[in-house]
Design a protein around this motif. Structure first.
Motif, PDB file in Angstrom:
ATOM      1  N   GLN A 292       0.920  -1.448  -0.030  1.00 20.29           N
ATOM      2  CA  GLN A 292      -0.060   0.180   0.058  1.00 20.29           C
ATOM      3  C   GLN A 292       0.560   1.582  -0.154  1.00 20.29           C
ATOM      4  N   VAL A 293       0.931   2.224  -0.796  1.00 17.40           N
ATOM      5  CA  VAL A 293       1.477   2.997  -1.050  1.00 17.40           C
ATOM      6  C   VAL A 293       1.000   4.127  -0.985  1.00 17.40           C
ATOM      7  N   LEU A 294       1.525   5.745  -0.288  1.00 16.79           N
ATOM      8  CA  LEU A 294       0.643   6.251   0.357  1.00 16.79           C
ATOM      9  C   LEU A 294       1.245   7.709  -0.942  1.00 16.79           C
ATOM     10  N   VAL A 295       0.702   8.167  -1.287  1.00 15.38           N
ATOM     11  CA  VAL A 295       0.503   9.489  -2.544  1.00 15.38           C
ATOM     12  C   VAL A 295      -0.562  10.534  -2.723  1.00 15.38           C
ATOM     13  N   PRO A 296       0.683  11.691  -2.566  1.00 15.62           N
ATOM     14  CA  PRO A 296      -0.069  12.911  -2.874  1.00 15.62           C
ATOM     15  C   PRO A 296      -0.894  12.503  -3.942  1.00 15.62           C
ATOM     16  N   ASP A 297      -2.225  13.332  -3.977  1.00 17.25           N
ATOM     17  CA  ASP A 297      -3.121  13.323  -4.927  1.00 17.25           C
ATOM     18  C   ASP A 297      -2.650  14.827  -6.485  1.00 17.25           C
ATOM     19  N   ILE A 298      -2.349  14.429  -6.842  1.00 13.83           N
ATOM     20  CA  ILE A 298      -2.156  15.479  -8.127  1.00 13.83           C
ATOM     21  C   ILE A 298      -2.383  15.717  -9.656  1.00 13.83           C
ATOM     22  N   ARG A 299      -3.420  14.624  -9.293  1.00 11.63           N
ATOM     23  CA  ARG A 299      -3.696  13.284 -10.897  1.00 11.63           C
ATOM     24  C   ARG A 299      -4.370  14.517 -10.948  1.00 11.63           C
ATOM     25  N   LEU A 300      -4.445  14.736 -12.696  1.00 12.40           N
ATOM     26  CA  LEU A 300      -5.461  15.567 -13.889  1.00 12.40           C
ATOM     27  C   LEU A 300      -6.969  15.770 -13.227  1.00 12.40           C
ATOM     28  N   ALA A 301      -7.901  14.881 -12.798  1.00 10.82           N
ATOM     29  CA  ALA A 301      -8.961  14.683 -12.977  1.00 10.82           C
ATOM     30  C   ALA A 301      -9.258  15.389 -11.489  1.00 10.82           C
ATOM     31  N   THR A 302      -8.344  15.600 -10.805  1.00 10.53           N
ATOM     32  CA  THR A 302      -8.541  16.130  -8.979  1.00 10.53           C
ATOM     33  C   THR A 302      -8.162  17.007  -9.163  1.00 10.53           C
ATOM     34  N   ARG A 303      -9.734  17.792  -7.998  1.00 14.97           N
ATOM     35  CA  ARG A 303     -10.549  19.152  -8.043  1.00 14.97           C
ATOM     36  C   ARG A 303      -9.231  20.259  -7.487  1.00 14.97           C
ATOM     37  N   TYR A 304      -8.256  21.044  -7.858  1.00 14.40           N
ATOM     38  CA  TYR A 304      -7.515  21.834  -7.180  1.00 14.40           C
ATOM     39  C   TYR A 304      -7.330  22.169  -5.887  1.00 14.40           C
ATOM     40  N   ASN A 305      -8.552  22.760  -4.754  1.00 12.69           N
ATOM     41  CA  ASN A 305      -7.955  22.660  -4.040  1.00 12.69           C
ATOM     42  C   ASN A 305      -8.265  21.447  -3.151  1.00 12.69           C
ATOM     43  N   ASP A 306      -8.320  20.210  -3.696  1.00 15.67           N
ATOM     44  CA  ASP A 306      -7.963  19.154  -3.021  1.00 15.67           C
ATOM     45  C   ASP A 306      -6.648  18.687  -3.530  1.00 15.67           C
ATOM     46  N   LYS A 307      -5.582  18.808  -4.373  1.00 16.82           N
ATOM     47  CA  LYS A 307      -3.949  19.040  -5.084  1.00 16.82           C
ATOM     48  C   LYS A 307      -3.660  18.271  -3.860  1.00 16.82           C
ATOM     49  N   LEU A 308      -2.559  17.362  -3.719  1.00 21.33           N
ATOM     50  CA  LEU A 308      -1.643  16.712  -2.461  1.00 21.33           C
ATOM     51  C   LEU A 308      -2.925  15.996  -1.346  1.00 21.33           C
ATOM     52  N   LYS A 309      -3.750  16.138  -1.075  1.00 16.36           N
ATOM     53  CA  LYS A 309      -4.513  15.684  -0.211  1.00 16.36           C
ATOM     54  C   LYS A 309      -3.937  13.830  -0.540  1.00 16.36           C
ATOM     55  N   PRO A 310      -4.187  13.101   0.904  1.00 15.84           N
ATOM     56  CA  PRO A 310      -3.432  12.211   1.208  1.00 15.84           C
ATOM     57  C   PRO A 310      -4.777  10.508  -0.578  1.00 15.84           C
ATOM     58  N   SER A 311      -3.925   9.932  -0.929  1.00 12.82           N
ATOM     59  CA  SER A 311      -4.149   8.535  -1.982  1.00 12.82           C
ATOM     60  C   SER A 311      -3.808   7.276  -1.527  1.00 12.82           C
ATOM     61  N   PHE A 312      -4.575   6.472  -1.960  1.00  7.98           N
ATOM     62  CA  PHE A 312      -3.691   5.164  -1.714  1.00  7.98           C
ATOM     63  C   PHE A 312      -3.603   3.951  -3.005  1.00  7.98           C
ATOM     64  N   ASP A 313      -2.267   3.434  -3.064  1.00 11.11           N
ATOM     65  CA  ASP A 313      -2.204   2.597  -4.566  1.00 11.11           C
ATOM     66  C   ASP A 313      -1.864   1.668  -3.874  1.00 11.11           C
ATOM     67  N   LEU A 314      -2.695   0.441  -4.543  1.00 11.75           N
ATOM     68  CA  LEU A 314      -1.769  -0.953  -4.131  1.00 11.75           C
ATOM     69  C   LEU A 314      -0.788  -1.415  -5.854  1.00 11.75           C
ATOM     70  N   ARG A 315       1.014  -1.477  -5.224  1.00 21.21           N
ATOM     71  CA  ARG A 315       1.325  -1.372  -5.239  1.00 21.21           C
ATOM     72  C   ARG A 315       2.673  -2.489  -5.436  1.00 21.21           C
ATOM     73  N   LYS A 316       3.320  -3.211  -6.877  1.00 18.94           N
ATOM     74  CA  LYS A 316       4.506  -3.983  -6.422  1.00 18.94           C
ATOM     75  C   LYS A 316       5.590  -3.785  -7.681  1.00 18.94           C
ATOM     76  N   THR A 317       6.454  -4.436  -7.392  1.00 21.63           N
ATOM     77  CA  THR A 317       7.335  -4.283  -8.640  1.00 21.63           C
ATOM     78  C   THR A 317       8.380  -5.283  -8.844  1.00 21.63           C
ATOM     79  N   LYS A 318       8.554  -5.410 -10.002  1.00 16.80           N
ATOM     80  CA  LYS A 318       9.487  -7.492 -10.117  1.00 16.80           C
ATOM     81  C   LYS A 318      10.888  -6.740 -10.838  1.00 16.80           C
ATOM     82  N   SER A 319      12.104  -7.259 -10.629  1.00 13.34           N
ATOM     83  CA  SER A 319      13.176  -7.023 -11.417  1.00 13.34           C
ATOM     84  C   SER A 319      13.821  -7.779 -12.211  1.00 13.34           C
TER      85      SER A 319
END
Length: 228
Positions: free
Chosen positions: A150-177
């Motif tokens: 679970q990754v905590l990411v400040p939200d700067i997505r294009l669809a996000t309302r301007y005043n909601d930018k940098l609010k916390p969002s969560f994203d499930l991620r995995k990396t493989k070598s």
């Protein structure tokens, strides 16, 4: 490295200049469809004992975007100050705090409003958006018994309302070598919310993102390179 941009947007204090040693620095260059852009992303890492400061800025006059990060990292604890702006809009600011037990707290503010949220997620990974933090995030998200992180990411997505930018969002991620070649250590990356076609990630010997390429649209191909 454009140190002047760093010093202008995320200046060091007199105490930090006196007591912290520069350990590494560089910048990321952005190319669009093979052509260089005006996007600047310098970064610098400083240390004093077990306390590390990482500061970085992404700035583009053409795209009228500014994103800055200063992270204080010590013994598994992180305090990350982030500022974001578009065009003539006022800055959005946020402070992210996370400890080694997965406790997190976010304070986000813009003129006229303050937002706060907190919680706890075991094994939580934080990604403060700028490329110098990508290597750590990618390595923290390596597949462990098939479990996503679970990754905590400040939200700067294009669809996000301007005043909601940098609010916390969560994203499930995995990396493989995927092995090592002349470009560095190659990784694949899957995400719950961020899907990029033909994305390639390479890390250097220090675990820093050295090259990142992705297809944003059929006719839009981005390449990011680390330069020291």
């Amino acid at each position: 490295m454009d140190k002047a941009l760093l010093d202008k947007i995320v200046p060091l204090t007199a105490i930090q200049k006196q007591h912290f040693k520069i350990m590494d620095q560089g910048q990321y260059q952005y190319h669009l469809n093979g052509e260089s852009t005006d996007i600047q992303e310098p970064w610098q890492i400083l240390e004093n004992g077990n306390l590390q400061i990482v500061r970085s800025v992404r700035y583009s006059e053409k795209y009228r975007v500014k994103l800055s990060v200063v992270a204080h990292i010590s013994d598994g604890n992180q305090v990350v100050d982030i500022s974001y702006s578009e065009g003539d809009s006022p800055d959005i600011n946020a402070e992210y705090r996370i400890d080694g037990q997965g406790n997190w707290k976010v304070t986000q503010s813009h003129p006229g409003d303050i937002f706060q949220q907190h919680g706890c997620v075991e094994g939580l990974v934080i990604f403060p958006l700028l490329r110098i933090f990508s290597g750590t995030m990618l390595q923290d998200c390596k597949i462990d018994n098939g479990q996503q992180k679970q990754v905590l990411v400040p939200d700067i997505r294009l669809a996000t309302r301007y005043n909601d930018k940098l609010k916390p969002s969560f994203d499930l991620r995995k990396t493989k070598s995927l092995g090592t070649n002349g470009k560095g250590k190659k990784l694949s990356f899957t995400s719950e919310h961020y899907q990029e076609d033909q994305a390639e990630f390479y890390l250097n010997k220090l675990g820093q993102l050295s090259q990142y390429c992705w297809q944003q649209k059929p006719d839009v191909h981005w390449q990011v390179y680390l330069v020291k």
